[in-house]
Design an enzyme around this catalytic site. Sequence first.
Site, mmCIF file in Angstrom:
data_model
loop_
_atom_site.group_PDB
_atom_site.id
_atom_site.type_symbol
_atom_site.label_atom_id
_atom_site.label_comp_id
_atom_site.label_asym_id
_atom_site.label_seq_id
_atom_site.Cartn_x
_atom_site.Cartn_y
_atom_site.Cartn_z
ATOM 1 N N GLU A 1 9.945 -14.175 -36.761
ATOM 2 C CA GLU A 1 9.431 -15.374 -37.438
ATOM 3 C C GLU A 1 8.104 -15.829 -36.825
ATOM 4 O O GLU A 1 7.227 -16.319 -37.521
ATOM 5 C CB GLU A 1 10.454 -16.518 -37.346
ATOM 6 C CG GLU A 1 11.721 -16.279 -38.137
ATOM 7 C CD GLU A 1 11.467 -16.227 -39.638
ATOM 8 O OE1 GLU A 1 10.861 -15.236 -40.107
ATOM 9 O OE2 GLU A 1 11.874 -17.154 -40.331
ATOM 10 N N THR B 1 3.687 -19.673 -45.210
ATOM 11 C CA THR B 1 4.305 -20.684 -44.353
ATOM 12 C C THR B 1 3.238 -21.366 -43.490
ATOM 13 O O THR B 1 3.253 -22.585 -43.297
ATOM 14 C CB THR B 1 5.377 -20.032 -43.452
ATOM 15 O OG1 THR B 1 6.303 -19.370 -44.307
ATOM 16 C CG2 THR B 1 6.119 -21.065 -42.631
HETATM 17 P P1 ADP Z 1 8.876 -16.226 -45.986
HETATM 18 O O1 ADP Z 1 8.962 -17.690 -45.708
HETATM 19 O O2 ADP Z 1 9.437 -15.908 -47.339
HETATM 20 O O3 ADP Z 1 9.440 -15.393 -44.892
HETATM 21 P P2 ADP Z 1 6.269 -16.080 -44.955
HETATM 22 O O4 ADP Z 1 5.012 -16.343 -45.689
HETATM 23 O O5 ADP Z 1 6.709 -17.012 -43.931
HETATM 24 O O6 ADP Z 1 7.381 -15.863 -46.075
HETATM 25 O O7 ADP Z 1 6.235 -14.680 -44.192
HETATM 26 C C1 ADP Z 1 5.796 -13.568 -44.741
HETATM 27 C C2 ADP Z 1 4.736 -12.971 -43.835
HETATM 28 O O8 ADP Z 1 5.353 -12.056 -42.926
HETATM 29 C C3 ADP Z 1 3.737 -12.168 -44.649
HETATM 30 O O9 ADP Z 1 2.458 -12.365 -44.111
HETATM 31 C C4 ADP Z 1 4.207 -10.747 -44.465
HETATM 32 O O10 ADP Z 1 3.161 -9.817 -44.577
HETATM 33 C C5 ADP Z 1 4.782 -10.765 -43.053
HETATM 34 N N1 ADP Z 1 5.836 -9.738 -42.859
HETATM 35 C C6 ADP Z 1 5.814 -8.745 -41.947
HETATM 36 N N2 ADP Z 1 6.923 -7.982 -42.037
HETATM 37 C C7 ADP Z 1 7.668 -8.502 -43.029
HETATM 38 C C8 ADP Z 1 8.933 -8.139 -43.590
HETATM 39 N N3 ADP Z 1 9.630 -7.101 -43.172
HETATM 40 N N4 ADP Z 1 9.416 -8.909 -44.581
HETATM 41 C C9 ADP Z 1 8.715 -9.977 -45.032
HETATM 42 N N5 ADP Z 1 7.515 -10.355 -44.549
HETATM 43 C C10 ADP Z 1 6.993 -9.628 -43.556
#
Ligand code: ADP
Length: 306
Positions: free
Chosen positions: A128, A181
């Site tokens: 995260e 986020t």
């Molecule tokens: P969410 O709240 O749905 O998790 P976020 O915007 O917080 O979405 O996080 C997504 C971010 O994390 C993106 O920048 C994405 O490229 C990165 N990321 C890296 N690996 C992953 C993964 N396995 N699954 C989802 N997002 C990923």
Amino acid sequence: MKEIKLFAPATIANVSCGFDVLGLCLDTVGDEMIIRKTTKKGVRISKIIGQDLPIETEKNVAGVAVLALLKQLNSDAGFEIEIYKNIKPGSGIGSSAASSAGAVFGVNKLLGEPFTLQELIPFAMEGEKLASGTAHADNVAPALLGGFTLVRSYNPLDVIKMNSPKELFATVIHPQIEIKTADARSVLKKKVTLKETVIQLGNLGGLIAGLYTNDYDLIGRSLHDEIVEPSRSILIPEFDAIIKAAKDAGALGGGISGSGPSIFALSKGKEIADKVALTMAKAYKNLQIDFEIHVSKINTKGIKIL
Ligand code: ADP
């Protein structure tokens, strides 16, 4: 065991009055992952199907979370991870958390469970941190433990799995716009007044009391966010209209799912949750906004082995 296939669930964080501390686990939306032991030391993301995400171990939350776990064990083990991504990144239903939590859960199983589910939370939080810059636990905790979870304290980490009333269903609508986020965090105000804090605390306590006494009306009355939602909801098209439509259709209440743009509503019973879905969908259809919609009971198990 050399290989494990699992379902990594989507989650709703914040749940209105519990910014960064409350979360709940969904049942009908989630990713699938296959994790295999390999002879080569370290972690490799071998396949990502469904979304365009970084394949490099250090840039993928699944890779980073597992590396943190292996480091703690001082382990020479090797793993490859396949991710079948159904949860769109930036949707507000814990896309990154599903991958982080799923990856550490699977690797822990393949290693003979050196860690409890609770102990896996800090490793998943490293994922995260990569995704949003903050090591928050309000998505990874419900993904790993299932049900409703409360992060009572971040330092030291103290996560409680709470009761989930049996007839509680979530409806989640995801307008097809992306809110990172990190961006949703940048609109947050830095100072909160005493008056706002009192209102928020009352609702947080009310929601938790409602969960434990199966008091659906109390849960509904408590689904109010005095602090975060007023600044964040402006990023979401027709937020107020969607919440009103959901309540008119019988929902107990609702709010922003995580950092948005998804909007959630909680209802008593699947019949009402389905009706809420139809009404929310109609509102976005009329405005010609593309969306995805999900109805799910609360998943009290969390990650499931397939
Ligand atoms: P969410 O709240 O749905 O998790 P976020 O915007 O917080 O979405 O996080 C997504 C971010 O994390 C993106 O920048 C994405 O490229 C990165 N990321 C890296 N690996 C992953 C993964 N396995 N699954 C989802 N997002 C990923």
